[in-house]
Design an enzyme around this catalytic site. Structure first.
Site, PDB file in Angstrom:
ATOM      1  N   ARG A   1      11.460   3.997   2.911  1.00  0.00           N
ATOM      2  CA  ARG A   1      11.143   3.066   4.018  1.00  0.00           C
ATOM      3  C   ARG A   1      12.429   2.330   4.364  1.00  0.00           C
ATOM      4  O   ARG A   1      13.131   1.853   3.462  1.00  0.00           O
ATOM      5  CB  ARG A   1      10.066   2.077   3.591  1.00  0.00           C
TER       6      ARG A   1
ATOM      7  N   LYS B   1      26.097  -3.330  -1.236  1.00  0.00           N
ATOM      8  CA  LYS B   1      27.566  -3.179  -1.227  1.00  0.00           C
ATOM      9  C   LYS B   1      28.049  -2.423   0.002  1.00  0.00           C
ATOM     10  O   LYS B   1      29.225  -2.129   0.134  1.00  0.00           O
ATOM     11  CB  LYS B   1      28.011  -2.416  -2.486  1.00  0.00           C
TER      12      LYS B   1
ATOM     13  N   ARG C   1       0.809  -1.238   0.000  1.00  0.00           N
ATOM     14  CA  ARG C   1       0.000   0.000   0.000  1.00  0.00           C
ATOM     15  C   ARG C   1       0.824   1.261   0.000  1.00  0.00           C
ATOM     16  O   ARG C   1       0.563   2.191  -0.749  1.00  0.00           O
ATOM     17  CB  ARG C   1      -0.884   0.056   1.256  1.00  0.00           C
ATOM     18  N   THR C   2       1.812   1.320   0.896  1.00  0.00           N
ATOM     19  CA  THR C   2       2.525   2.588   1.054  1.00  0.00           C
ATOM     20  C   THR C   2       3.259   2.939  -0.232  1.00  0.00           C
ATOM     21  O   THR C   2       3.140   4.049  -0.751  1.00  0.00           O
ATOM     22  CB  THR C   2       3.496   2.514   2.254  1.00  0.00           C
TER      23      THR C   2
ATOM     24  N   HIS D   1       5.827   5.987  11.446  1.00  0.00           N
ATOM     25  CA  HIS D   1       5.245   5.863  10.105  1.00  0.00           C
ATOM     26  C   HIS D   1       4.277   7.047   9.974  1.00  0.00           C
ATOM     27  O   HIS D   1       3.056   6.874  10.001  1.00  0.00           O
ATOM     28  CB  HIS D   1       4.523   4.521   9.990  1.00  0.00           C
TER      29      HIS D   1
HETATM   30  C1  NCD Z   1       2.264  -1.042   8.214  1.00  0.00           C
HETATM   31  C2  NCD Z   1       3.767  -0.843   8.248  1.00  0.00           C
HETATM   32  O1  NCD Z   1       4.454  -1.088   7.264  1.00  0.00           O
HETATM   33  O2  NCD Z   1       4.201  -0.387   9.291  1.00  0.00           O
HETATM   34  N1  NCD Z   1       1.762  -1.191   6.927  1.00  0.00           N
HETATM   35  C3  NCD Z   1       1.453  -0.072   6.214  1.00  0.00           C
HETATM   36  O3  NCD Z   1       2.307   0.714   5.877  1.00  0.00           O
HETATM   37  N2  NCD Z   1       0.161   0.133   5.935  1.00  0.00           N
HETATM   38  C4  NCD Z   1       1.738  -2.007   9.170  1.00  0.00           C
HETATM   39  C5  NCD Z   1       2.349  -3.379   9.249  1.00  0.00           C
HETATM   40  O4  NCD Z   1       3.214  -3.761   8.490  1.00  0.00           O
HETATM   41  O5  NCD Z   1       1.884  -4.110  10.122  1.00  0.00           O
END
Ligand code: NCD
Length: 322
Positions: free
Chosen positions: A119, A98, A68-69, A147
């Site tokens: 991320r 590397k 999703r993100t 997040h």
């Molecule tokens: C979450 C995350 O990556 O922290 N997912 C997201 O971004 N919607 C929640 C999770 O992984 O449990």
């Protein structure tokens, strides 16, 4: 607070976000502005949307899995007329393999892109690398830390579903220790008035001590509830989360959480106006038979992520000469 002043050509006096790495990078006013913008963007024509980020290039670097993100950020950039370049599975497929530092990556990718969405598996790595980035950085999930953009879309979902965020009772269930979405959501709820938070969690997966103290100092009302059904009965918002098995030291820690799964028989306990949220992905903590209930809002929540990320990107990059 990361804010840059507008140069000529921008809307004078309008606040604008720059880096969004922590929830501390925005305040209530910013959250309200972004929610209003997200609402506006969902009704704007595709053609008008495409002019907002025309010519912009956004890099998306994902060192941890994401559906999703990553896709909602990339869809947001594309719908706004910009382009994305990226490394999915960057831990394996980029020079991280590397041994390159994230700071060096920011320096270099900042020459190719107008903003970086990242991320990372290490909680503090994005913040550590930030000072050398020549362009805005958006944290799309940092280890077991924060997040912040998920919190924005969570709060937006609460407002859309219930018409307000102030004065609600929010029940947060699951892995409060490693769940970064929980950390950012609670910090963001602390910007609102009169929110009462009830926490339901396995004994070893409570909030980190530092965060608990920080939240207490904001005046957010927080208490633990061990009676799961009672917690469900009293909530306006139920925020269910996944046990972060990939971060657990002892898998036995996860077993206790099974008592907190939301099953069809629990629906009768919920208030008629209550809403169930989940950042997704779901594993078994919400039974699929719950999905058809109107109060299950998690797929609408995922859709809201697209509009909130469009709003955020437009806030950071829109109206800038390129
Ligand atoms: C979450 C995350 O990556 O922290 N997912 C997201 O971004 N919607 C929640 C999770 O992984 O449990």
């Amino acid at each position: 607070m990361a804010v840059v002043s507008m140069s000529a050509g921008g809307q004078a006096g309008r606040r604008r976000l720059y880096h969004v790495v922590s929830t501390l990078d925005f305040g209530r006013e910013d959250v309200e502005r972004l929610m209003d913008k997200a609402e506006q963007l969902r009704t704007e024509s595709r053609e008008r949307l495409r002019r907002r980020l025309e010519g912009a290039v956004v890099a998306s670097l994902f060192y941890e899995p994401s559906t999703r993100t990553r896709l909602s950020f990339e869809a947001a950039v594309t719908r706004l007329g910009g382009r994305t370049l990226g490394a999915e599975n960057a831990r394996e497929n980029s020079s991280a393999k590397k041994g390159e530092s994230l700071a060096d990556v920011f320096r270099v990718v900042g020459c190719y892109a107008d903003a970086i969405v990242v991320r990372h598996h290490e909680t503090d790595e994005i913040a550590r690398a930030l000072p050398v980035s020549p362009v805005p950085v958006i944290n799309a999930g940092a280890g077991s830390g924060e997040h912040p953009t998920q919190a924005l879309l969570d709060v937006y979902t609460i407002r859309r579903e219930l018409g307000q965020v102030d004065d609600l009772s929010v029940c947060v269930i699951g892995d409060l220790k490693y769940g970064r979405t929980v950390h950012s959501l609670l910090r963001t709820l602390a910007y609102f008035r009169g929110v009462r938070v009830t926490l339901v969690y396995p004994q070893s997966l409570g909030l980190p001590d530092g965060l608990r103290a920080e939240l207490a100092a904001t005046g957010l009302i927080i208490r633990r509830e061990t009676d799961f059904r009672q917690a469900l009965r009293s909530a306006d918002v139920i925020y269910q989360t996944r046990i972060q098995r990939e971060r657990l030291l002892d898998p036995a820690e996860a077993r206790e959480a099974e008592a907190f799964h939301i099953l069809p028989e629990h629906l009768a306990d919920l208030q008629p106006h209550a809403r169930i949220l989940h950042p997704l992905p779901r594993v078994s903590e919400i039974h699929p038979a719950v999905d058809d209930d109107e109060r299950a809002a998690y797929f609408r929540q995922a859709e809201n992520g697209l509009y909130m990320r469009m709003a955020l990107l437009d806030d950071i990059l829109g109206g800038v000469e390129r």
